[in-house]
Scaffold this motif. Structure first.
Motif, PDB file in Angstrom:
ATOM      1  N   PRO A 321       0.623  -1.564  -0.465  1.00 21.84           N
ATOM      2  CA  PRO A 321       0.302   0.628   0.220  1.00 21.84           C
ATOM      3  C   PRO A 321       0.964   0.914   0.613  1.00 21.84           C
ATOM      4  O   PRO A 321       0.072   2.196  -0.429  1.00 21.84           O
ATOM      5  CB  PRO A 321      -0.739  -0.045   1.364  1.00 21.84           C
ATOM      6  N   THR A 322       2.530   0.889   0.957  1.00 19.72           N
ATOM      7  CA  THR A 322       3.102   2.178   1.093  1.00 19.72           C
ATOM      8  C   THR A 322       3.551   2.919  -0.602  1.00 19.72           C
ATOM      9  O   THR A 322       3.653   4.066  -0.852  1.00 19.72           O
ATOM     10  CB  THR A 322       3.665   2.258   1.919  1.00 19.72           C
ATOM     11  N   LEU A 323       3.925   1.405  -1.495  1.00 14.78           N
ATOM     12  CA  LEU A 323       4.350   2.023  -2.889  1.00 14.78           C
ATOM     13  C   LEU A 323       3.702   2.357  -3.699  1.00 14.78           C
ATOM     14  O   LEU A 323       3.782   3.267  -4.093  1.00 14.78           O
ATOM     15  CB  LEU A 323       5.331   0.271  -2.925  1.00 14.78           C
ATOM     16  N   ALA A 324       2.091   1.753  -3.637  1.00 13.34           N
ATOM     17  CA  ALA A 324       1.100   2.302  -4.107  1.00 13.34           C
ATOM     18  C   ALA A 324       0.901   3.840  -4.144  1.00 13.34           C
ATOM     19  O   ALA A 324       0.602   4.290  -5.519  1.00 13.34           O
ATOM     20  CB  ALA A 324      -0.098   1.235  -3.812  1.00 13.34           C
ATOM     21  N   ALA A 325       0.843   4.170  -3.015  1.00 12.46           N
ATOM     22  CA  ALA A 325       0.584   5.353  -2.622  1.00 12.46           C
ATOM     23  C   ALA A 325       2.078   6.244  -2.988  1.00 12.46           C
ATOM     24  O   ALA A 325       1.334   7.141  -3.951  1.00 12.46           O
ATOM     25  CB  ALA A 325       0.584   5.520  -1.151  1.00 12.46           C
ATOM     26  N   LEU A 330       4.107   9.861  -7.417  1.00 13.50           N
ATOM     27  CA  LEU A 330       4.821  10.805  -8.450  1.00 13.50           C
ATOM     28  C   LEU A 330       3.490  11.028  -9.504  1.00 13.50           C
ATOM     29  O   LEU A 330       3.631  11.616 -10.307  1.00 13.50           O
ATOM     30  CB  LEU A 330       5.008   9.580  -8.598  1.00 13.50           C
ATOM     31  N   LEU A 331       2.463   9.897 -10.418  1.00 14.92           N
ATOM     32  CA  LEU A 331       2.177  10.522 -11.336  1.00 14.92           C
ATOM     33  C   LEU A 331       1.646  11.553 -11.206  1.00 14.92           C
ATOM     34  O   LEU A 331       1.365  11.929 -12.398  1.00 14.92           O
ATOM     35  CB  LEU A 331       1.106   8.796 -11.302  1.00 14.92           C
ATOM     36  N   ALA A 358       4.244   5.838 -13.459  1.00 13.74           N
ATOM     37  CA  ALA A 358       3.015   4.919 -14.557  1.00 13.74           C
ATOM     38  C   ALA A 358       3.574   3.148 -14.223  1.00 13.74           C
ATOM     39  O   ALA A 358       3.124   2.125 -14.859  1.00 13.74           O
ATOM     40  CB  ALA A 358       2.805   5.135 -15.956  1.00 13.74           C
ATOM     41  N   GLY A 359       5.110   2.829 -14.725  1.00 16.65           N
ATOM     42  CA  GLY A 359       6.121   1.874 -14.446  1.00 16.65           C
ATOM     43  C   GLY A 359       5.773   1.159 -13.084  1.00 16.65           C
ATOM     44  O   GLY A 359       5.734  -0.164 -13.435  1.00 16.65           O
ATOM     45  N   TRP A 360       5.640   2.076 -12.206  1.00 16.45           N
ATOM     46  CA  TRP A 360       5.680   1.725 -10.571  1.00 16.45           C
ATOM     47  C   TRP A 360       4.388   1.372 -10.027  1.00 16.45           C
ATOM     48  O   TRP A 360       3.732   0.315  -9.772  1.00 16.45           O
ATOM     49  CB  TRP A 360       6.094   2.338 -10.427  1.00 16.45           C
ATOM     50  N   LEU A 361       3.354   1.843 -11.458  1.00 18.39           N
ATOM     51  CA  LEU A 361       1.335   1.353 -10.846  1.00 18.39           C
ATOM     52  C   LEU A 361       0.911   0.447 -11.065  1.00 18.39           C
ATOM     53  O   LEU A 361      -0.031  -0.175 -11.090  1.00 18.39           O
ATOM     54  CB  LEU A 361       1.140   2.932 -10.216  1.00 18.39           C
ATOM     55  N   THR A 362       1.463   0.322 -12.691  1.00 15.16           N
ATOM     56  CA  THR A 362       0.635  -0.063 -13.639  1.00 15.16           C
ATOM     57  C   THR A 362       0.549  -1.350 -13.415  1.00 15.16           C
ATOM     58  O   THR A 362      -0.384  -2.179 -13.154  1.00 15.16           O
ATOM     59  CB  THR A 362       0.832  -0.162 -15.327  1.00 15.16           C
ATOM     60  N   VAL A 691      -3.245  -1.966 -24.528  1.00 16.07           N
ATOM     61  CA  VAL A 691      -3.826  -0.599 -23.865  1.00 16.07           C
ATOM     62  C   VAL A 691      -3.436  -0.410 -22.883  1.00 16.07           C
ATOM     63  O   VAL A 691      -4.140   1.554 -22.352  1.00 16.07           O
ATOM     64  CB  VAL A 691      -5.366  -1.110 -23.194  1.00 16.07           C
ATOM     65  N   LEU A 692      -3.026   0.010 -21.826  1.00 18.17           N
ATOM     66  CA  LEU A 692      -2.225   0.765 -21.057  1.00 18.17           C
ATOM     67  C   LEU A 692      -1.373   1.805 -21.344  1.00 18.17           C
ATOM     68  O   LEU A 692      -1.636   2.894 -20.728  1.00 18.17           O
ATOM     69  CB  LEU A 692      -1.411  -0.271 -20.118  1.00 18.17           C
ATOM     70  N   ALA A 693      -0.364   1.186 -22.276  1.00 15.51           N
ATOM     71  CA  ALA A 693       0.180   2.373 -23.056  1.00 15.51           C
ATOM     72  C   ALA A 693      -0.745   2.820 -23.711  1.00 15.51           C
ATOM     73  O   ALA A 693      -0.411   4.478 -23.998  1.00 15.51           O
ATOM     74  CB  ALA A 693       1.431   1.097 -24.582  1.00 15.51           C
ATOM     75  N   LEU A 694      -1.562   3.365 -24.426  1.00 11.14           N
ATOM     76  CA  LEU A 694      -2.665   4.164 -25.123  1.00 11.14           C
ATOM     77  C   LEU A 694      -2.589   5.181 -24.332  1.00 11.14           C
ATOM     78  O   LEU A 694      -2.223   6.376 -24.742  1.00 11.14           O
ATOM     79  CB  LEU A 694      -3.913   3.621 -25.713  1.00 11.14           C
TER      80      LEU A 694
END
Length: 766
Positions: A321-325, A330-331, A358-362, A691-694
């Motif tokens: 959860p901390t990493l996601a936050a 950042l995003l 994006a690279g961390w969260l996706t 789809v995520l790259a779009l």
């Protein structure tokens, strides 16, 4: 005994470590191929941009801020003029520009005559070019060439004053090439940014492949530890291993990159010469040391970053959860900063934050979404697919993120290039609306030519023309904040050749108001940098006369770094300093010959400097097509690199999970049905990446056209998207998925081994 044991360890430890690549030769081939290909791409782009930047700088040194001697009667210079001036004691150097029947422009210079320039600071060095035809040759060789066009200039140092000249001559600014302005910087910045993205994607891919190998070697490391080999010694040999591999691959990669640059150099040089009238000088560009060191650093950091910092990672491990936050922060911060940033540097920082977020969260978000769908699905196979998708996304994070970045980059570059091509083509058609461009010779009276053309207007069907006068004026800022010099571009009459221009912002009936002298138009650069809108007032000083004119419209003017004001030439004051004058003419039914013959007689000159605008437009369009083909080729190669890595990593990781997939057969499914499930799983994985790259690609396109270009260069492009290209990228992603599934179908019939983790150095996952 201890010495014997150490000697034995020294000889046998490398063999034990390298035995992994005997069992997995595909990984070694993949690592080597990625390093070679990435080095080749980056070195090629970097070498070309280094050459181009050096050429731009050197060309500016060679011709910028110089002056030439011309005849007061406007006639062309000849060798006799050079002799006369040298006998009068003046320092002049002949500069003969020749356009051969085939090939690019050649410049003939006389090094002996240029010796007198050594008195000026750095002047002789700027003119000290290799006489090897790229593009400089000895003046005798240039004069002996069969050419379709040649022109002689006589350059003189800045210290020369007008009073030093004989009565039949005068001084004039020497500029055979247009101001490259910031269009050149924009052109090079795009290539350099492409090189940086190549390095980033390469680092992610190398890291993913190498960490898979480390995970598979985990048991071997444990066995060596039981035999008394310390982890530090193993890490030391791993560092040496990757350094040797990097050196073996980087050196040929640099050679291939220089070969690639040499192969593309002729086309790139044509693009540079056509876009900016700047030849690609020989002997420029970087050597071997910088590319080798850069790629070594990229390889070592990408492959050994986790290994070298492993002990520190455990201390700074954070909960999911901390990493996601953190990733979300950042995003969001990057998105806000890209929208509000007033400076170019902060926009680049914003792009880096968004990519990092994006690279961390996706991957985490996709895994969470897959678990959510699995929990709500009643179909056991659907539950299995979603659970397996979550595992794959976590274990293939790096190649998936690399492919996402590559797809986003290719999508943005493709949209930018296509938009620029379309915009440039329409803009060039407006600027070259007239069929011919005719330069008014030095000392000639443009008003006499305008009067003759006016008299011919009713006699010649289809005749259209306008007179162009260029100069400079002072623009007074409001609030006593000082003044700035702006270019003045005036036309008369304001006819159909210019009324077809597309305007970015406009008042009611702007062209009629301009024809009546009721206001002025400004280019986008001036509007942005001075925050001027339609209806605002311009405080101009033209000659000695101060005027206040309203802004009637804002027009695009791509590539010019300076502000420009468009006025009606009929309302210029008499003391306005004319720096350049020309005519744009569409001759109508009788052709251009009667027009040029009449102007030669009116001005009393031997020949005119004029050009066929249709051929110029065709050449410029071809040059831009060639330039954009280079950019597309580089982005395509980067995409192929990322797609190939995902294909290989997906196949390898799917193969490590064959043991799990065969449980489906144990549960009663046919092997054909298992292959179908794997196909659906692979398509979900690769299709999801597309789809995520779009959205990331669309956002990056917006940043390029609406943030980076305006802040860096003062002009923007229209935001456009191309759904057909989206479909092409989606098809590519699905092809990768089908390829993985086809390879996996063959693996189902082979013996399976226990699974290995693809992105972690400890633990497994089921």
């Amino acid at each position: 005994m201890r010495a014997l044991l150490s000697l034995s360890t020294f000889f046998f430890l490398p063999r034990a470590l390298l035995s992994h690549y005997r069992r997995h030769p595909l990984q070694l081939v993949a690592l080597g191929s990625m390093i070679v290909l990435a080095t080749m791409l980056w070195t090629g782009v970097n070498h070309l941009t280094s050459q181009a930047r050096a050429s731009l700088d050197q060309s500016e040194q060679a011709v910028a801020e110089r002056q030439q001697v011309v005849r007061s009667d406007g006639r062309a210079l000849a060798v006799e003029d050079f002799v006369t001036l040298r006998l009068a004691g003046l320092c002049v150097m002949p500069w003969l520009e020749v356009t051969p029947d085939t090939g690019s422009r050649i410049v003939g210079i006389d090094p002996l005559a240029a010796h007198c320039f050594s008195v000026g600071a750095g002047a002789s060095q700027a003119l000290d070019q290799p006489l090897d035809g790229n593009p400089f040759v000895d003046i005798y060789s240039a004069a002996s060439m069969s050419a379709r066009e040649s022109r002689l200039y006589l350059l003189t140092p800045e210290a020369t004053q007008a009073s030093d000249l004989p009565p039949a001559y005068r001084l004039k600014t020497f500029s055979t090439s247009p101001d490259t302005g910031e269009l050149g910087d924009s052109f090079l910045l795009n290539l350099e940014a492409l090189g940086v993205l190549v390095l980033l994607i390469t680092a992610l891919l190398l890291r993913s492949v190498y960490l898979l190998g480390l995970a598979q070697r985990r048991d071997s490391f444990a066995l060596l530890h039981r035999f008394g080999v310390s982890p530090g010694r193993v890490q030391g040999w791993l560092v040496l291993e990757i350094l040797v591999l990097a050196l073996l691959c980087v050196v040929p990669g640099v050679w291939l990159g220089r070969w690639l640059a040499a192969g593309l150099g002729s086309g790139f040089g044509q693009a540079l010469d056509g876009l900016f009238d700047i030849p690609l000088y020989a002997g420029q560009g970087q050597g071997w040391l910088v590319p080798v060191l850069v790629m070594l650093a990229v390889v070592v950091i990408a492959c050994l970053g986790d290994l070298l910092l492993l002990r520190f990672r455990e201390r700074f491990t954070l909960a999911r959860p901390t990493l996601a936050a953190m990733a979300t922060t950042l995003l969001v911060a990057g998105l806000v900063l890209a929208w509000l940033s007033p400076a170019l540097l902060w926009v680049f920082v914003a792009v880096a934050l968004v990519f990092a977020g994006a690279g961390w969260l996706t991957p985490a978000a996709v895994a969470h979404l897959a678990h959510w769908h699995a929990a709500r699905s009643r179909d056991p196979l659907a539950q299995w697919r979603f659970r397996e998708l979550a595992v794959l996304v976590r274990r293939l994070t790096l190649p998936l993120v690399a492919l996402q970045f590559a797809l986003a980059m290719v999508l943005a570059v493709q949209a930018l290039v296509t938009t620029f091509e379309d915009t440039f083509d329409r803009w060039l058609a407006q600027r070259l609306e007239a069929a011919y461009y005719i330069e008014v010779p030095a000392g000639a009276d443009g008003r006499k030519a305008a009067e003759w053309l006016t008299s011919q207007q009713a006699k010649v069907p289809g005749l259209q023309w306008h007179r162009v006068i260029r100069g400079q004026a002072q623009l007074e800022a409001q609030g006593n904040a000082g003044s700035q010099q702006v270019d003045v571009f005036t036309v008369a009459p304001v006819g159909s050749l210019i009324r077809a221009w597309n305007l970015l912002d406009t008042a009611d009936e702007p062209w009629g108001a301009l024809a009546s002298g009721e206001g002025a138009m400004i280019n986008e650069q001036l509007a942005r940098r001075q925050r001027l809108d339609v209806g605002d007032s311009l405080y101009l000083t033209l000659g000695d006369q101060a005027q206040v004119v309203p802004v009637l419209g804002v027009y695009p003017d791509y590539g010019r770094p300076v502000g420009e004001v468009l006025l009606n030439a009929e309302f210029l004051p008499d003391d306005f300093n004319i720096r350049f004058e020309s005519f744009s003419v569409t001759p109508g039914e009788f052709g251009i010959a009667p027009v040029t013959d009449a102007l030669v007689e009116i001005w009393g000159v031997d020949a005119l400097t004029f050009r066929d605008n249709s051929s110029i437009r065709e050449l410029a369009t071809g040059v831009f097509d060639q330039t954009f083909a280079l950019t597309r080729a580089m982005t395509l190669l980067t995409l192929i690199l990322a797609a190939s890595a995902l294909l290989m990593m997906g196949w390898v990781f799917f193969s490590t999970r064959v043991w799990y997939f065969r449980l489906l057969v144990v549960w009663g499914m046919q092997q054909r049905e298992v292959a179908g499930q794997l196909l659906r799983l692979a398509l979900m994985l690769t299709g999801g990446v597309a789809v995520l790259a779009l959205p990331l690609g669309i956002w990056l396109t917006w940043v390029l056209v609406h943030r980076i270009n305006p802040l860096a260069f003062g002009w923007s492009l229209p935001m456009a998207v191309y759904p057909i290209f989206w479909v092409e990228l989606a098809i590519l992603s699905l092809v990768i998925g089908v390829s993985i599934a086809a390879l996996m179908r063959r693996q189902l019939g082979k013996p399976a081994i226990a699974p290995a983790s693809a992105s972690a150095l400890n633990g497994g996952e089921r």
